[in-house]
Design an enzyme around this catalytic site. Structure first.
Site, PDB file in Angstrom:
ATOM      1  N   GLU A  52      66.000  33.837  24.189  1.00  0.00           N
ATOM      2  CA  GLU A  52      64.747  34.385  23.694  1.00  0.00           C
ATOM      3  C   GLU A  52      63.668  34.269  24.771  1.00  0.00           C
ATOM      4  O   GLU A  52      63.592  33.287  25.499  1.00  0.00           O
ATOM      5  CB  GLU A  52      64.312  33.619  22.447  1.00  0.00           C
ATOM      6  CG  GLU A  52      63.035  34.149  21.805  1.00  0.00           C
ATOM      7  CD  GLU A  52      62.587  33.340  20.595  1.00  0.00           C
ATOM      8  OE1 GLU A  52      61.879  33.902  19.744  1.00  0.00           O
ATOM      9  OE2 GLU A  52      62.954  32.143  20.506  1.00  0.00           O
ATOM     10  N   LYS A 125      62.527  40.917  16.218  1.00  0.00           N
ATOM     11  CA  LYS A 125      62.664  39.705  15.402  1.00  0.00           C
ATOM     12  C   LYS A 125      61.952  39.875  14.064  1.00  0.00           C
ATOM     13  O   LYS A 125      60.780  40.255  14.011  1.00  0.00           O
ATOM     14  CB  LYS A 125      62.084  38.524  16.172  1.00  0.00           C
ATOM     15  CG  LYS A 125      62.200  37.174  15.492  1.00  0.00           C
ATOM     16  CD  LYS A 125      61.610  36.111  16.399  1.00  0.00           C
ATOM     17  CE  LYS A 125      61.639  34.728  15.776  1.00  0.00           C
ATOM     18  NZ  LYS A 125      61.022  33.724  16.692  1.00  0.00           N
ATOM     19  N   CYS A 166      66.418  33.642  17.177  1.00  0.00           N
ATOM     20  CA  CYS A 166      65.854  32.305  16.964  1.00  0.00           C
ATOM     21  C   CYS A 166      65.625  31.977  15.486  1.00  0.00           C
ATOM     22  O   CYS A 166      66.569  31.671  14.770  1.00  0.00           O
ATOM     23  CB  CYS A 166      64.584  32.144  17.794  1.00  0.00           C
ATOM     24  SG  CYS A 166      64.135  30.398  18.077  1.00  0.00           S
TER      25      CYS A 166
END
Length: 288
Positions: A52, A125, A166
């Site tokens: 990330e 995300k 994440c």
């Protein structure tokens, strides 16, 4: 005359996880990525995975603003595309901060890039890291970032790859939805904090692998960063039975560590055959 000798099975494609300590200088991060991709390609990897925020890890939003533009105006995707072509390797970018395609919010975006340099998939995300941790750390991603609204699964040399980033890791329903779309492996690029990493990183990654019958490919940030944060590292490849088959256990004096593992189709088939979760869900389709 045809030979009666059976051909040996083709070798399983190898995934290379690139563990980094990305900083506030995108040019330096790109140089590190280029060297890592060259090493991964030389080792025979079919696809490399970055962590990330591989291009820029900077919690100072005023300082980072000079680098963060819309994708159409950013030099970063093109730089990664050129690297994929030069090293003849597929690449998962981990993620990078960009301005949303409309408005003034940022997005945390992944790209899957083929060895010919073409972008095959994008993913923003979905879940924002808005937490106050027992360690006293406070993170409010939603104050600057907009969450994505679409799942993505893409064909790659290692199989059908589902995309996540994440904090998405904590939402198993997202991973189930990726499997319903055909995922056989799932990328989880991350910059986990040390405190949450020590408590939950291995546990959650192994759980997602077992729940989905997928390989989990989690390239991570590691170490002390120029913006003052520290990240947990421990990049992991987890097989569909929940076994850790490769792990980067430390951060070398150099600025990246490579973690190689084959992605075996037969391991996916064995895990899903032994515990047929999809069939069991159909049989026990009850209202809870």
């Amino acid at each position: 005359m045809a030979s009666d000798t059976a051909r040996p099975p083709a070798p399983a494609p190898v995934a290379a996880l690139v563990q980094m300590t990305s900083g506030i200088n995108p040019a330096a991060n790109l140089e590190t990525i280029d060297r890592a991709l060259g090493e991964a390609a030389a080792a025979g990897a079919a696809m490399a995975f970055l962590p990330e925020m591989s291009l820029l890890l900077d919690r100072d939003r005023m300082r980072s603003a000079a680098h963060i533009v819309r994708e159409a105006d950013s030099p970063w995707p093109a730089a990664l595309q050129a690297m994929a072509r030069r090293h003849a390797i597929w690449l998962h970018s981990g993620s990078m901060p960009l301005l949303a395609d409309a408005g003034d919010r940022r997005v945390n975006r992944s790209h899957v890039i083929a060895a010919d340099g073409s972008i095959r998939a994008r993913y923003d995300k979905i879940h924002m890291f808005d937490v106050t941790l027992p360690s006293g750390e406070n993170w409010t991603e939603s104050s600057a970032y907009a969450g994505g609204a679409a799942l993505n699964v893409v064909d790659t040399p290692i199989g059908r790859l589902g995309l996540s980033i994440c904090y998405d890791l904590r939402f198993p329903e997202l991973y189930r939805a990726l499997v319903d779309r055909g995922a056989e492996a799932i990328a989880v690029p991350a910059a986990f904090t040390v405190s949450t990493g020590e408590a939950h990183w291995h546990l959650l990654l192994r759980a997602r692998a077992v729940e989905t019958g997928c390989y989990i490919l989690a390239a991570a940030q590691a170490g002390a960063h120029a913006d003052g944060r520290a990240t947990y590292g421990h990049s992991l490849t987890v097989d569909p039975w929940g076994a850790v088959v490769a792990e980067a256990t430390g951060q070398p004096g150099d600025d990246y560590r490579l973690c190689l593992a084959p992605v075996r189709r037969d391991a996916i088939d064995r895990a899903r055959g032994a515990i047929p979760l999809a069939r069991s869900r159909e049989i026990r389709n009850i209202e809870l």
